[in-house]
Write an enzyme that holds these catalytic residues in place. Structure first.
Site, PDB file in Angstrom:
ATOM      1  N   SER A 145       5.506  -6.806   0.571  1.00  0.00           N
ATOM      2  CA  SER A 145       5.232  -7.879   0.023  1.00  0.00           C
ATOM      3  C   SER A 145       5.644  -7.285  -1.721  1.00  0.00           C
ATOM      4  CB  SER A 145       3.604  -7.114  -0.528  1.00  0.00           C
ATOM      5  OG  SER A 145       3.074  -6.136  -0.262  1.00  0.00           O
TER       6      SER A 145
ATOM      7  N   GLY B  89      -2.588  -7.908   0.608  1.00  0.00           N
ATOM      8  CA  GLY B  89      -4.292  -7.026   1.797  1.00  0.00           C
ATOM      9  C   GLY B  89      -5.519  -7.738   2.165  1.00  0.00           C
TER      10      GLY B  89
ATOM     11  N   CYS C 124       5.656  -2.734   5.642  1.00  0.00           N
ATOM     12  CA  CYS C 124       4.556  -3.380   5.352  1.00  0.00           C
ATOM     13  C   CYS C 124       3.892  -2.692   6.168  1.00  0.00           C
ATOM     14  CB  CYS C 124       4.736  -4.380   4.252  1.00  0.00           C
ATOM     15  SG  CYS C 124       2.893  -5.037   3.832  1.00  0.00           S
ATOM     16  N   ASN C 125       2.739  -1.577   5.444  1.00  0.00           N
ATOM     17  CA  ASN C 125       1.971  -1.749   7.210  1.00  0.00           C
ATOM     18  C   ASN C 125       0.581  -2.426   7.371  1.00  0.00           C
ATOM     19  OD1 ASN C 125       1.532   1.152   7.768  1.00  0.00           O
ATOM     20  ND2 ASN C 125       2.169   1.121   5.662  1.00  0.00           N
ATOM     21  N   THR C 126       0.930  -3.951   6.486  1.00  0.00           N
ATOM     22  CA  THR C 126       0.370  -5.117   6.320  1.00  0.00           C
ATOM     23  C   THR C 126       0.836  -6.022   7.584  1.00  0.00           C
ATOM     24  OG1 THR C 126      -0.735  -4.736   4.295  1.00  0.00           O
ATOM     25  CG2 THR C 126      -1.541  -6.670   5.193  1.00  0.00           C
TER      26      THR C 126
ATOM     27  N   GLU D  55       1.403  -2.196  -9.007  1.00  0.00           N
ATOM     28  CA  GLU D  55       2.742  -3.075  -9.354  1.00  0.00           C
ATOM     29  C   GLU D  55       2.900  -3.500 -10.917  1.00  0.00           C
ATOM     30  OE1 GLU D  55       4.591  -5.223  -7.285  1.00  0.00           O
ATOM     31  OE2 GLU D  55       4.370  -4.352  -5.178  1.00  0.00           O
TER      32      GLU D  55
ATOM     33  N   CYS E 261      -0.215   2.614   4.248  1.00  0.00           N
ATOM     34  CA  CYS E 261       0.102   1.623   2.289  1.00  0.00           C
ATOM     35  C   CYS E 261       1.453   1.989   2.240  1.00  0.00           C
ATOM     36  CB  CYS E 261      -0.492   0.656   1.904  1.00  0.00           C
ATOM     37  SG  CYS E 261      -0.229  -0.492   0.406  1.00  0.00           S
ATOM     38  N   THR E 262       2.590   1.401   1.926  1.00  0.00           N
ATOM     39  CA  THR E 262       3.948   1.907   1.424  1.00  0.00           C
ATOM     40  C   THR E 262       3.962   2.042   0.117  1.00  0.00           C
ATOM     41  OG1 THR E 262       4.876  -0.285   1.997  1.00  0.00           O
ATOM     42  CG2 THR E 262       5.493   1.000   3.340  1.00  0.00           C
ATOM     43  N   HIS E 263       2.891   1.394  -0.710  1.00  0.00           N
ATOM     44  CA  HIS E 263       2.504   1.468  -1.814  1.00  0.00           C
ATOM     45  C   HIS E 263       1.639   3.301  -2.379  1.00  0.00           C
ATOM     46  CE1 HIS E 263       3.284  -2.522  -1.800  1.00  0.00           C
ATOM     47  NE2 HIS E 263       3.294  -2.495  -3.614  1.00  0.00           N
TER      48      HIS E 263
HETATM   49  N1  DGL Z   1       2.764  -2.136   1.096  1.00  0.00           N
HETATM   50  C1  DGL Z   1       2.232  -2.941   2.018  1.00  0.00           C
HETATM   51  C2  DGL Z   1       1.562  -1.949   2.551  1.00  0.00           C
HETATM   52  O1  DGL Z   1       2.287  -1.507   2.860  1.00  0.00           O
HETATM   53  C3  DGL Z   1       0.934  -3.400   0.663  1.00  0.00           C
HETATM   54  C4  DGL Z   1       0.422  -3.974   0.635  1.00  0.00           C
HETATM   55  C5  DGL Z   1      -0.728  -5.319  -0.398  1.00  0.00           C
HETATM   56  O2  DGL Z   1       0.510  -5.872  -0.624  1.00  0.00           O
HETATM   57  O3  DGL Z   1      -1.677  -5.801  -0.106  1.00  0.00           O
HETATM   58  O4  DGL Z   1       0.383  -2.724   3.659  1.00  0.00           O
END
Ligand code: DGL
Length: 271
Positions: free
Chosen positions: A11, A43, A73-75, A154, A187-189
């Site tokens: 994302s 998310g 992205c996990n989401t 972000e 979450c990859t962030h």
């Molecule tokens: N990096 C996304 C994840 O792994 C983030 C999601 C988001 O945009 O909320 O879920």
């Protein structure tokens, strides 16, 4: 040998946290990355919206001749991995959750208290809980959503009190009450706030899916005979809104490296 790039998407800039691990383990591989910075965060959005955005981006990567898609992205993984696998039968499509689940199951037993943190959508999906339980029903799993982390990251609000307060708001009680000793960054962030987490909760072991995915990429490249040979090809980073943070983060990842990087702003109307 196959010198087509690997397609990564997220994302926003979170999926970039996979790239240093990829560069280290598989330095010949080139990538096309797409960060949907204009529409982040995913998310807290409806699953149908996340699915529609993901299909658009994955179609774009496939049009750009990627040899594999990595859903960084996990989401997205928790929302529509099976749909994406079905849509692209000719190339491997990898989700980011299963490799982390495998790590949890291989490194934890019933004495551990395992915390999963992620976006609202990821946590609500229970993908981590269900996948872990399928492999080992005796593990203790606790999960909680941390919806302010992604917007702050972000914005580049990372090494400071605002981020620390936000972390404490969601996690102080969660970690203390459940006696969490293992924390999965779902979450990859979140690897971008790993230092904050280690400072606030020393002694809690961290499992990082952005690192765990690399061995799955390696296995898929091997299985389908897709390894790249050394080449002078560069990497391309697309963003639907080419923000300063996104460019800075990429420059930081590639600094001191001879890898070639190009940035492209992507017109969403084209998607
Ligand atoms: N990096 C996304 C994840 O792994 C983030 C999601 C988001 O945009 O909320 O879920």
């Amino acid at each position: 040998m196959d010198n087509r790039p690997i397609g990564f998407f997220d994302s926003g800039l979170g999926g970039l946290t996979c790239i240093p691990y990829l560069m280290k383990a598989l330095p010949n591989e080139k990538i096309i990355y797409f960060g949907d910075t204009a529409r982040t965060p995913y998310g807290s959005k409806a699953p149908a919206t996340i699915k529609a955005f993901s299909m658009q981006i994955a179609d774009f990567l496939v049009q750009n001749q990627v040899k594999m898609i990595v859903i960084a992205c996990n989401t997205v993984t928790s929302t529509c991995l099976p749909d994406l696998i079905k849509r692209y039968p000719d190339i491997p499509v990898l989700g980011i959750i299963q490799p982390a689940v495998d790590k949890v199951v291989s490194s934890c037993d019933s004495s551990n208290a395992i915390g999963i943190i992620g976006t609202k959508v990821t946590i609500k999906s229970k993908t981590y809980n269900d996948s872990i339980e399928t492999l080992n029903p005796n593990l203790s799993i606790f999960s909680t959503a941390c919806p302010t982390f992604v917007p702050l990251i972000e914005e580049g609000i990372i090494q400071n009190d605002i981020m620390d307060l936000s972390i404490k708001y969601y996690l102080d009680q969660f970690i203390a009450y459940n006696k969490i000793d293992t924390l999965v960054l779902g979450c990859t962030h979140y690897p971008l706030i790993r230092k904050n987490l280690e400072k606030l909760y020393p002694g809690v072991r961290i499992i990082n899916p952005s690192e765990e995915i690399i061995s799955s990429i390696d296995s898929a490249l091997k299985k389908y005979d897709l390894y790249a040979s050394p080449s002078g090809l560069g990497n391309i980073f697309y963003a639907s809104d080419l923000s300063e943070n996104f460019i800075n983060m990429i420059n930081r990842i590639f600094e001191n490296s001879e890898f070639k990087v190009a940035f492209k702003n992507f017109d969403l109307d084209v998607l």
